[in-house]
Design an enzyme around this catalytic site. Structure first.
Site, PDB file in Angstrom:
ATOM      1  N   GLU A 254       9.638  13.356  26.578  1.00  0.00           N
ATOM      2  CA  GLU A 254       8.370  13.698  25.920  1.00  0.00           C
ATOM      3  C   GLU A 254       7.469  12.472  25.865  1.00  0.00           C
ATOM      4  O   GLU A 254       7.760  11.499  25.140  1.00  0.00           O
ATOM      5  CB  GLU A 254       8.606  14.229  24.506  1.00  0.00           C
ATOM      6  CG  GLU A 254       7.286  14.660  23.865  1.00  0.00           C
ATOM      7  CD  GLU A 254       7.457  15.368  22.530  1.00  0.00           C
ATOM      8  OE1 GLU A 254       6.480  15.952  22.069  1.00  0.00           O
ATOM      9  OE2 GLU A 254       8.553  15.321  21.967  1.00  0.00           O
ATOM     10  N   LYS A 386      26.031  22.837  13.113  1.00  0.00           N
ATOM     11  CA  LYS A 386      25.085  23.204  14.181  1.00  0.00           C
ATOM     12  C   LYS A 386      24.316  24.491  13.921  1.00  0.00           C
ATOM     13  O   LYS A 386      23.968  25.213  14.852  1.00  0.00           O
ATOM     14  CB  LYS A 386      25.814  23.294  15.534  1.00  0.00           C
ATOM     15  CG  LYS A 386      26.529  22.018  15.903  1.00  0.00           C
ATOM     16  CD  LYS A 386      27.340  22.139  17.150  1.00  0.00           C
ATOM     17  CE  LYS A 386      28.070  20.846  17.397  1.00  0.00           C
ATOM     18  NZ  LYS A 386      29.000  20.895  18.487  1.00  0.00           N
ATOM     19  N   ASP A 462      26.489  14.095  19.306  1.00  0.00           N
ATOM     20  CA  ASP A 462      26.483  15.496  19.724  1.00  0.00           C
ATOM     21  C   ASP A 462      25.064  16.038  19.487  1.00  0.00           C
ATOM     22  O   ASP A 462      24.662  16.243  18.343  1.00  0.00           O
ATOM     23  CB  ASP A 462      27.503  16.271  18.874  1.00  0.00           C
ATOM     24  CG  ASP A 462      27.682  17.692  19.387  1.00  0.00           C
ATOM     25  OD1 ASP A 462      26.759  18.194  20.047  1.00  0.00           O
ATOM     26  OD2 ASP A 462      28.751  18.277  19.124  1.00  0.00           O
ATOM     27  N   HIS A 560      -2.185  12.952  23.521  1.00  0.00           N
ATOM     28  CA  HIS A 560      -1.318  13.732  24.403  1.00  0.00           C
ATOM     29  C   HIS A 560      -1.942  13.885  25.771  1.00  0.00           C
ATOM     30  O   HIS A 560      -1.265  13.766  26.790  1.00  0.00           O
ATOM     31  CB  HIS A 560      -1.043  15.117  23.795  1.00  0.00           C
ATOM     32  CG  HIS A 560       0.278  15.167  23.101  1.00  0.00           C
ATOM     33  ND1 HIS A 560       1.455  15.198  23.785  1.00  0.00           N
ATOM     34  CD2 HIS A 560       0.605  15.166  21.791  1.00  0.00           C
ATOM     35  CE1 HIS A 560       2.457  15.217  22.928  1.00  0.00           C
ATOM     36  NE2 HIS A 560       1.969  15.203  21.701  1.00  0.00           N
TER      37      HIS A 560
END
Ligand code: ADP
Length: 576
Positions: A254, A386, A462, A560
């Site tokens: 990104e 998660k 993770d 951006h």
């Protein structure tokens, strides 16, 4: 990480045998075939043993026919006959081990279901995936056949590899046995990849194969490898945190993210740095058990919550590891189902394996007194791993960290290009009220997950635990007569480790090393993991400052467009 995956890891690592040539680790001997260790290429040994088998058999039959004619007893053997019998047996053993086992494996593996594979696959590499490859050769899946999928003789493929590739494509050799059979992880990945290319007709150009240590992921990080994805790693900083400087590695695609975080770090550094406090450090696992009645489930709950029983339960739990120390058990009932949320410290490991082993010990112990207890699952989702869950947001999971800084008025103006009152107002309307309007769960921030994910990927955490690790409330208020900005992030469930899982891979270990938190802490177990959690919170603080400032100054779209759509190399400013 999911329990079943962890079980697989344990099984796989238990099966890992010492290295063979080239440092490649190979799994259990049981899966290594005799043909793997032959000094000659496989096709020569196949030819040799087939010849020995036929010649010995023909010789023996002739001899026996002569004996029958001349009435000599069959069991009286001469030297040549003994040699022929040995030849038949030896070649038979070879032929069965080479062709027979592969044949049986290819049949059996196609009938394994996913659960069986996850719980019992002895080699990293699912039967299910092998089946997927076999399925691809099945006319029921015509879509997988494309014109350009026709076998192509690749000049780099040796004749020996060609034979194995054809066998994998035809479904005779399960793809997951390649590492064990060849004893060369790189070669196995290359053969699997070529088979995949032929099956799918996709060349995988751009997905590199060379330049990666495939032995390092065996039984630990990834099964059925065909290459690796390249990700750029940028560095934000220096982040001045608790009087120390850190350069923070971030793996991301990104645009603006690293530059923006770096700008936040600059604002923090020019204001004297940030400080952090780790409020709590405990990984959780919550099994679910069923009892005959709700009353009986309540009895077990009372037993677990009785302070006099805690010491004994902790003793049983802590046997799982020298680093595991039980801290608390919180129980909840749903009808006659009891959910027990065990919480324990896990040293420098993220700790899911460790806490799961401790829970298994306790369940075994409880079964003695509560024989009517039926263990439904070692994970009953009250953990909660998660998945967005209020329990993590309120009770915490992993490390609970608060990080704060006071940004001076002139730094807000010069570096962040805005002012304190605009930031305070924006934070209140966006991060607090806006998230409340959205019914957010732990999402009272601008983009904590951006920073968390990028650091997690770079340092071998993770990435799926980004869900709860990104829970964060960002607070901003004006201080020192309304001129300076007090900013803080409170993150109750940062799940990180510096040993185990992906942290031991070369690139990820290098990023941990950059932060001086690689491996186990020698001074105090757990100190490295806690420091990493504090750095994650510090980097989130920087990210929040920078993005909110860009929003307050109306720069977001501008920056951006500048950094995501341009080819110029001149960073600054933020994403969301
Ligand atoms: P996790 O529990 O995060 O899944 P693993 O079980 O894969 O992690 O890795 C932890 C392993 O590392 C354990 O075998 C543990 O004994 C070992 N270890 C060595 N030093 C430490 C330490 N300082 N803290 C925690 N674990 C450690």
């Amino acid at each position: 990480m999911d329990v079943r995956q962890r079980s697989l890891q344990r099984l796989s690592s238990a099966a890992a045998a010492p290295s063979v040539a080239g440092g490649a680790r190979r799994p259990a001997d049981a899966l290594v075939q005799a043909s793997d260790v032959l000094p000659l290429p496989i096709r020569y040994t196949n030819f040799l043993f087939s010849g020995v088998f036929i010649a010995s058999l023909v010789f023996l039959m002739r001899r026996w026919r002569e004996k029958v004619r001349s009435s000599v007893p069959l069991h009286l053997l001469g030297l040549s006959e003994i040699l022929a019998v040995v030849g038949v047996i030896a070649s038979l053993v070879y032929l069965i081990s080479f062709f027979g086992i592969a044949f049986v494996q290819s049949i059996v593996s196609c009938h394994d279901d996913e659960d069986e594979f996850l719980l019992s696959a002895p080699v990293p590499g699912p039967a299910a995936a092998a089946c997927a490859i076999s399925l691809a050769t099945d006319p029921i899946c015509p879509l997988l056949y494309t014109d350009n999928a026709a076998p192509r003789k690749d000049p780099e493929v040796t004749a020996e590899d060609e034979e194995i590739i054809s066998s994998v494509v035809a479904g005779r050799t399960p793809s997951y046995v390649l590492e064990a059979r060849l004893g060369d992880c790189r070669r196995a990945a290359g053969i699997r990849r070529e088979a995949l290319r032929r099956i799918t007709g996709r060349a995988l150009e751009g997905l590199p194969l060379d330049g990666f240590d495939y032995a390092s992921i065996m039984g630990q990080c990834c099964e059925l490898p065909v290459g690796y994805v390249q990700l750029p790693v940028g560095v934000a900083g220096p982040l001045v945190l608790d009087g120390r400087e850190h350069y923070v590695p971030m793996a991301t695609t990104e645009g603006c993210l690293v530059a923006s975080t770096s700008r936040g770090c600059k604002a923090i550094a020019q204001s004297g740095g940030a400080t952090s406090v780790v409020l709590r450090d405990g990984m959780t696992r919550a099994p679910v058990v069923r009892l005959p009645s709700a009353r009986r489930a309540a009895e077990l709950k009372a037993f677990l919550e009785e302070p006099n029983n805690f010491e004994t339960i902790a003793l049983v739990f802590n046997r799982s590891s020298r680093f595991a120390r039980l801290q608390a058990i919180h129980c909840a009932l749903a009808g006659r189902n009891l959910y027990m949320r065990f919480s324990c410290s896990t040293g420098d490991a993220m700790g899911m394996n460790m806490v799961s082993k401790g829970v298994e010990n306790v369940l075994g112990y409880l079964q003695n007194d509560f024989q009517d207890m039926d263990v439904i699952s070692i994970s009953g989702n009250f953990c909660s791993d998660k998945k967005p869950a209020a329990v993590n947001w309120i009770e915490g999971r992993g490390k609970s960290v608060v990080c704060e800084a006071i940004i001076k008025e002139e730094v807000v103006k010069k570096v962040l290009k805005t002012n304190t009152s605009a930031l305070v107002e924006l934070n209140m309307i966006k991060n607090l009220a806006g998230s409340a309007v959205a019914g957010s769960l732990g999402g009272f921030n601008a983009h904590a997950s951006n920073i968390v994910s990028a650091i997690y990927i770079a340092t071998g955490q993770d990435p799926a635990q980004n869900v709860e690790s990104s829970h964060c409330i960002t607070m901003m208020e004006a201080v020192n007569g309304g001129k300076d900005l007090h900013v803080s992030v409170t993150m109750p469930s940062i799940e990180v480790g510096t040993v185990g899982g992906g942290t031991q891979l070369a690139s990820q270990a290098a990023c941990l090393d950059l932060l001086s938190v690689k491996g186990a802490s020698l001074e105090s177990p757990g100190a490295n993991a806690r420091r990493l959690a504090a750095i994650v919170a510090g980097a989130v603080l920087a990210g929040e400052l920078s993005l909110l400032s860009a929003l307050a100054a109306g720069q977001l779209v501008q920056s951006h467009m500048k950094y995501n759509r341009s080819e110029k190399i001149s960073p600054k400013l933020p994403p969301e």
